[in-house]
Structure formats: structure tokens, C-alpha cells
Enzyme design. Structure first.
Site, PDB file in Angstrom:
ATOM      1  N   ARG A 137       0.815  -1.210   0.000  1.00 31.79           N
ATOM      2  CA  ARG A 137       0.000   0.000   0.000  1.00 31.79           C
ATOM      3  C   ARG A 137       0.849   1.260   0.000  1.00 31.79           C
ATOM      4  NH1 ARG A 137      -3.985   1.683   4.784  1.00 31.79           N
ATOM      5  NH2 ARG A 137      -2.684   0.160   5.832  1.00 31.79           N
ATOM      6  N   TYR A 138       2.029   1.211   0.626  1.00 34.10           N
ATOM      7  CA  TYR A 138       2.948   2.341   0.651  1.00 34.10           C
ATOM      8  C   TYR A 138       4.098   2.066  -0.311  1.00 34.10           C
ATOM      9  CZ  TYR A 138       0.506   3.525   4.997  1.00 34.10           C
ATOM     10  OH  TYR A 138      -0.446   3.824   5.933  1.00 34.10           O
ATOM     11  N   ARG A 141       7.382  -0.004   1.278  1.00 29.99           N
ATOM     12  CA  ARG A 141       7.261  -1.058   2.277  1.00 29.99           C
ATOM     13  C   ARG A 141       6.053  -1.939   2.001  1.00 29.99           C
ATOM     14  NH1 ARG A 141       6.450   3.967   3.765  1.00 29.99           N
ATOM     15  NH2 ARG A 141       4.759   4.674   5.133  1.00 29.99           N
ATOM     16  N   CYS A 150      -3.920 -16.264  15.934  1.00 27.21           N
ATOM     17  CA  CYS A 150      -3.385 -15.468  17.038  1.00 27.21           C
ATOM     18  C   CYS A 150      -3.485 -16.267  18.330  1.00 27.21           C
ATOM     19  CB  CYS A 150      -4.161 -14.158  17.195  1.00 27.21           C
ATOM     20  SG  CYS A 150      -4.008 -13.005  15.816  1.00 27.21           S
ATOM     21  N   CYS A 154      -8.637 -10.284  19.536  1.00 30.97           N
ATOM     22  CA  CYS A 154      -9.188  -8.982  19.918  1.00 30.97           C
ATOM     23  C   CYS A 154     -10.509  -8.787  19.186  1.00 30.97           C
ATOM     24  CB  CYS A 154      -8.221  -7.865  19.534  1.00 30.97           C
ATOM     25  SG  CYS A 154      -6.543  -8.055  20.162  1.00 30.97           S
ATOM     26  N   CYS A 157     -10.625  -6.543  15.998  1.00 34.83           N
ATOM     27  CA  CYS A 157      -9.546  -6.812  15.036  1.00 34.83           C
ATOM     28  C   CYS A 157      -9.873  -6.268  13.650  1.00 34.83           C
ATOM     29  CB  CYS A 157      -9.294  -8.313  14.951  1.00 34.83           C
ATOM     30  SG  CYS A 157      -8.006  -8.753  13.757  1.00 34.83           S
ATOM     31  N   ARG A 159      -8.567  -7.032  11.016  1.00 35.88           N
ATOM     32  CA  ARG A 159      -8.420  -8.090  10.021  1.00 35.88           C
ATOM     33  C   ARG A 159      -9.304  -9.283  10.375  1.00 35.88           C
ATOM     34  NH1 ARG A 159      -2.537  -7.964   9.824  1.00 35.88           N
ATOM     35  NH2 ARG A 159      -2.711  -5.919   8.870  1.00 35.88           N
ATOM     36  N   ASP A 318     -10.523   1.349  13.774  1.00 35.63           N
ATOM     37  CA  ASP A 318     -10.931   1.207  12.372  1.00 35.63           C
ATOM     38  C   ASP A 318     -12.418   0.903  12.273  1.00 35.63           C
ATOM     39  OD1 ASP A 318      -8.405   1.666  11.312  1.00 35.63           O
ATOM     40  OD2 ASP A 318      -7.828  -0.443  11.416  1.00 35.63           O
ATOM     41  N   ASP A 355      -6.472   5.495  10.250  1.00 33.57           N
ATOM     42  CA  ASP A 355      -6.167   4.774   9.011  1.00 33.57           C
ATOM     43  C   ASP A 355      -7.325   5.058   8.069  1.00 33.57           C
ATOM     44  OD1 ASP A 355      -4.677   3.118   7.346  1.00 33.57           O
ATOM     45  OD2 ASP A 355      -4.257   1.714   8.974  1.00 33.57           O
ATOM     46  N   LYS A 362      -2.306   5.865   6.851  1.00 34.69           N
ATOM     47  CA  LYS A 362      -2.365   6.516   8.158  1.00 34.69           C
ATOM     48  C   LYS A 362      -2.299   8.040   8.000  1.00 34.69           C
ATOM     49  CE  LYS A 362       0.028   2.600  10.252  1.00 34.69           C
ATOM     50  NZ  LYS A 362       0.276   1.929   8.948  1.00 34.69           N
TER      51      LYS A 362
END
Length: 412
Positions: A137-138, A141, A150, A154, A157, A159, A318, A355, A362
């Protein structure tokens, strides 16, 4: 031991908790597992095998589930699986419905309600995925996704469409294609391993990925995003730290939202990583009834520094589907940032970001410290509300011409 949280960020965590109280390091203890031998309790694999993953297991250790939690847990596996390590479960106050640890990991029925502005992929990762498991996306990176698992899940999350495979996303990274894409794109200098959680891999599998990436000449440094040091500090073994040390420059981003998560066990694991020369930053998510309070956040960032962790980002939650009940306001986030700037050391202040929905990346969000500006001056205020002027030339050149010659002082 709940935290009273107000929309305007009032500095009152509730129940008599103070900044100093919140900053105390305490062991998670054994709780329901007090008869488990030390060798098992301190084994990260035992912790994973004995996670709470069903309604029956949750009711056995916490019979005080609310109707909303009971209904949410019944339906959890249709959105995001339930999993809590025994270690992390011991941080929950079963008598407090607003316990900030409980809020983060126990499902609620509100997760099944999607607001009109919420999305399954709020950061637009799938649209920026040139090969399975890689997000570019950037410009310089990439996000290298290694797993959909995981240690614990959470409930907010970002994702959750992918993590735990509860929604049938069927995530299958292709490491060889991921390596090849990075190798053939020399603009990529930074690779972030995430998922799921990369530190769930055993040392050998994780080292294989790190060694392959380190062999690519234009990859300057590597990062790992992980909540394992908080959910499962038993995983941060001396052997893991010795292996990671071989792949410097290697950075670690951890995820801690409330000072209670920083136990003596978590601090010991973080210190082992720091002793291995790994710079550690923390990414928090602003969450309603968890950390949307100036005192709680100040305690968190100061306690992180005591663990040798730099507060890095504070994320506005998010717009993930089913997270509206956990989302605090941007107004509250800005008030918290004002309560940090000037009131604690600069190292303790994270960057507050949103975001941008849909994949915009961001965006820094800051209180308004510049009140006005023109070609001659900038009018600013400080953390105390005092007003100051700073002279500024429109083109950046000095407003006053420097003298052609400088007199030199006499030496006596």
C-alpha cells in the site's frame, strides 16, 4: 476494578484508581489454574493448548457472563473465533462488566450488528494485494502476512475477515510468491511481518522467513507486529531472542491498550527482547471503556517506557464491521493527546492516527496548536494555553540579514 470513562476524557479512572496505582506492575497470577505445575504454566505451548475457545470453557472459569456476552459467545465463530490464553484470562475481573481486559477479548452480541459506515476490510488491504499474503500500500514497504492465527482474538480486530477463518476467508499465504515479489521490487526497503501473529510460529519456521528476507539486498530492515508479548509472554524465550538478534536491524511492534496488561511477566519478556537489541514500539487502539481516558492513557505510556517500549501509534478504531460499541470519538482522542503533550515526557507521546477508510493510509491527527499564520509570523499556543508568536519569512529565508563579519571574542 473498572475504569470510568467519559466522552470528554475526564481524568477519573474510577474505583479510586490513581495514576500511580495503574502504573504498578503485578503478576497475572494463576487463578483457576493454580494447581498447574510451573513447568506447564510457563510453557507457551501449554498455554496455547489450554486456551478458552468455547462457551462451555468460558462459563466454567467465568460464570458471571452477561446475557450480551453469552449471546455473543454463542455466535462468535461466525465472525471471529473466541480464544483467550489462561495467562491473559487471569487479568479479567469477573465481577466487573466494564473490565477493560474483558471488553477486549470476550465476545458480545453487539458484534453481530454492522453500522452503515462499517466495512469488512476498512484499510483496503485486499485491493492492494499483488500476491496472496502480501499488501503493498505504501511505496517503499510491504505487509507480509504469514498466518491467520493469534494467541487470543481482539474483538475489534481490523483483520477479522481473515483472522481465525471464522468467516471462511480461507487465507493461504504463498511464501515463495511473496519472497519473489519483494525480490523483484527494489523499491521495497521495509518488510513488516504480521497476520495473525508471526510469533506463533516456532523458532525454526520464523527464522526461515527472516533469513529469506534478509538475503534480499534492498530490504534494509525487518519488522514484526505481534501481541504475543502481551497475550503470551511465555513465548518470549531466551532462545527466541537469540535467534531474532541475528537479523538486525529488526524492529518489533507490540499491541497493548491498558496498563493492566503490563504485568511483571510481560515486562520480563519485553526486557528480554530489548536486551537482544530489538527496538520495540507500541501500537494502541483507542477503545471505549478501555483507554479513552487521560489518566489511563498517561499510565499506559509511562508504564510502557518503564518496559523499554516506545509508544508509537494511537489508532482511532478502524471502521471494522461490528465494532461500533467499542469505538470512542475522535474528539476524545484529541483531548487525550492534549492531556499527554506537555504533561509527560516526549518519548511517551504516541502519534494519534486514523487509518483512512478504504485504503488511504495513516493520517496523523493532532490538536490545533497553530492558531493562525501569515507571511510574517505563526501564532501558536502551548500545552498550557499560552499564546506565542514565531517570526517566519514566506520563502523560508531569514527576516534579518546576517552581518558580513562577526567579531571574535578575546581570549583572556
Amino acid at each position: 476494578m473498572s475504569s470510568y470513562i467519559s466522552e470528554d476524557g475526564e481524568e477519573d479512572p474510577g474505583n479510586g484508581l490513581t495514576l500511580e496505582n495503574l502504573k504498578q506492575f503485578r503478576s497475572a497470577g494463576r487463578g483457576f489454574w493454580k494447581h498447574v505445575p510451573d513447568a506447564d504454566w510457563n510453557d507457551w505451548r501449554w498455554q496455547l493448548r489450554n486456551r478458552i475457545t468455547s462457551l462451555e470453557a468460558l462459563q466454567r472459569v467465568m460464570p458471571t457472563l452477561t446475557p450480551e456476552e453469552h449471546a455473543g459467545t454463542v455466535l462468535a465463530n461466525s465472525k471471529l473465533a473466541l480464544a483467550i490464553t489462561p495467562y491473559f484470562f487471569n487479568l479479567i475481573d469477573p465481577a466487573d462488566e466494564l473490565c477493560p481486559i474483558r471488553t477486549q477479548v470476550i465476545p458480545r452480541i453487539e458484534e453481530t450488528t454492522t453500522a452503515s459506515w462499517e466495512m469488512s476490510d476498512p484499510c483496503g488491504e485486499d485491493e492492494h494485494s499483488p500476491v496472496p499474503g502480501l499488501v503493498h500500500r505504501y511505496p517503499d514497504r510491504v505487509l507480509f502476512l504469514v498466518t491467520d492465527r493469534c494467541a487470543a482474538y481482539c474483538r475489534y480486530c481490523t483483520r477479522s475477515r481473515l483472522v481465525s477463518n471464522a468467516t471462511g476467508y480461507d487465507f493461504h499465504p504463498d511464501f515463495e510468491r511473496q519472497f519473489e515479489y519483494i525480490r523483484t521490487h527494489p523499491e521495497i526497503r521495509d518488510v513488516l511481518l504480521s497476520g495473525g501473529d508471526p510469533l506463533l510460529f516456532n523458532d525454526e519456521k520464523l527464522e526461515y522467513i527472516l533469513s529469506r528476507l534478509r538475503a534480499i539486498p534492498h530490504v534494509e530492515f525487518l519488522r514484526i507486529g505481534s501481541r504475543i508479548p502481551i497475550f503470551l509472554p511465555q513465548r518470549i524465550t531466551p532462545e527466541l531472542c537469540a535467534m531474532l538478534k541475528k537479523y538486525h536491524p529488526l524492529f518489533l511492534s507490540v499491541h497493548c491498550n491498558h496498563p493492566r496488561e503490563l504485568t511483571t511477566e510481560a515486562r520480563a519478556g519485553l526486557e528480554r527482547l530489548a536486551d537482544a537489541g530489538i527496538p520495540i514500539g507500541n501500537q494502541s487502539v483507542l477503545l471505549r471503556n478501555v483507554n479513552d481516558n487521560v489518566t489511563v492513557m498517561r499510565a499506559l505510556v509511562q508504564k510502557l517506557l518503564m518496559c523499554r517500549v516506545k509508544p508509537y501509534y494511537l489508532y482511532q478504531c478502524d471502521l471494522i464491521s461490528g465494532s461500533a460499541h467499542l469505538r470512542s470519538s475522535v474528539r476524545t482522542g484529541l483531548k487525550i493527546m492534549e492531556g499527554l503533550r506537555g504533561h509527560t515526557t516526549g518519548y511517551a507521546i504516541p502519534q494519534y492516527v486514523i487509518d483512512a477508510p478504504g485504503g488511504g493510509g495513516k493520517v496523523p491527527i493532532n490538536p490545533d496548536y497553530i492558531l493562525s499564520r501569515n507571511d510574517d509570523r505563526v501564532i501558536i499556543r502551548n500545552f498550557e494555553g499560552k499564546i506565542f508568536e514565531y517570526p517566519e519569512a514566506a520563502d523560508g529565508t531569514p527576516l534579518v540579514k546576517a552581518p558580513e563579519r562577526f567579531g571574535e571574542p578575546e581570549l583572556v
